[in-house]
Design a protein around this motif. Structure first.
Motif, short mmCIF file in Angstrom:
data_model
loop_
_atom_site.label_atom_id
_atom_site.label_comp_id
_atom_site.label_asym_id
_atom_site.label_seq_id
_atom_site.Cartn_x
_atom_site.Cartn_y
_atom_site.Cartn_z
N ALA A 197 0.82 -1.22 0.00
CA ALA A 197 0.00 0.00 0.00
C ALA A 197 0.85 1.26 0.00
CB ALA A 197 -0.93 0.00 1.20
N ALA A 211 0.79 2.22 -5.77
CA ALA A 211 -0.42 2.15 -4.94
C ALA A 211 -0.84 3.54 -4.47
CB ALA A 211 -0.18 1.24 -3.75
N VAL A 212 0.12 4.37 -4.15
CA VAL A 212 -0.20 5.74 -3.73
C VAL A 212 -0.87 6.48 -4.89
CG1 VAL A 212 0.78 7.97 -3.03
CG2 VAL A 212 1.62 5.84 -2.01
N ARG A 253 -4.44 5.27 -5.24
CA ARG A 253 -5.30 5.82 -4.18
C ARG A 253 -5.66 7.28 -4.47
NH1 ARG A 253 -1.79 3.58 -0.20
NH2 ARG A 253 -1.26 5.68 0.46
N ALA A 278 -8.22 7.34 -7.23
CA ALA A 278 -9.53 6.94 -6.70
C ALA A 278 -10.17 8.07 -5.91
CB ALA A 278 -9.38 5.70 -5.83
N ARG A 279 -9.39 8.78 -5.13
CA ARG A 279 -9.91 9.91 -4.36
C ARG A 279 -10.37 11.02 -5.30
NH1 ARG A 279 -5.90 12.18 -0.09
NH2 ARG A 279 -5.98 10.00 0.49
#
Length: 69
Positions: A47, A52-53, A56, A59-60
């Motif tokens: 994560a 992965a960052v 994320r 997605a945000r």
């Protein structure tokens, strides 16, 4: 106990390979009680990798419907 016993004999090395970070942390702690410095070279959590960052953050961004900052 098996790891401690194995390293008590000169010239021997041991390795613990586990995907369980909690177990690895507990083993390092227990070995430290006996004065054994263990190299916990697990690397980075999935994560926390750059990919992965980025996912994320994307997605945000999508979740907020591309709202301005």
């Amino acid at each position: 106990m098996i790891m401690r016993d194995a390293i008590a004999h000169e010239g021997r090395t041991v390795a613990l390979i586990t995907p369980d970070r909690v177990l690895a942390s507990r083993v390092v702690t227990e070995l430290a009680r006996w004065g054994v410095l263990a190299d916990d070279s697990a690397g980075m959590a999935l994560a926390d990798t750059p990919g992965a960052v980025l996912l994320r953050l994307i997605a945000r961004l999508v979740e907020s419907r591309f709202a301005p900052v």
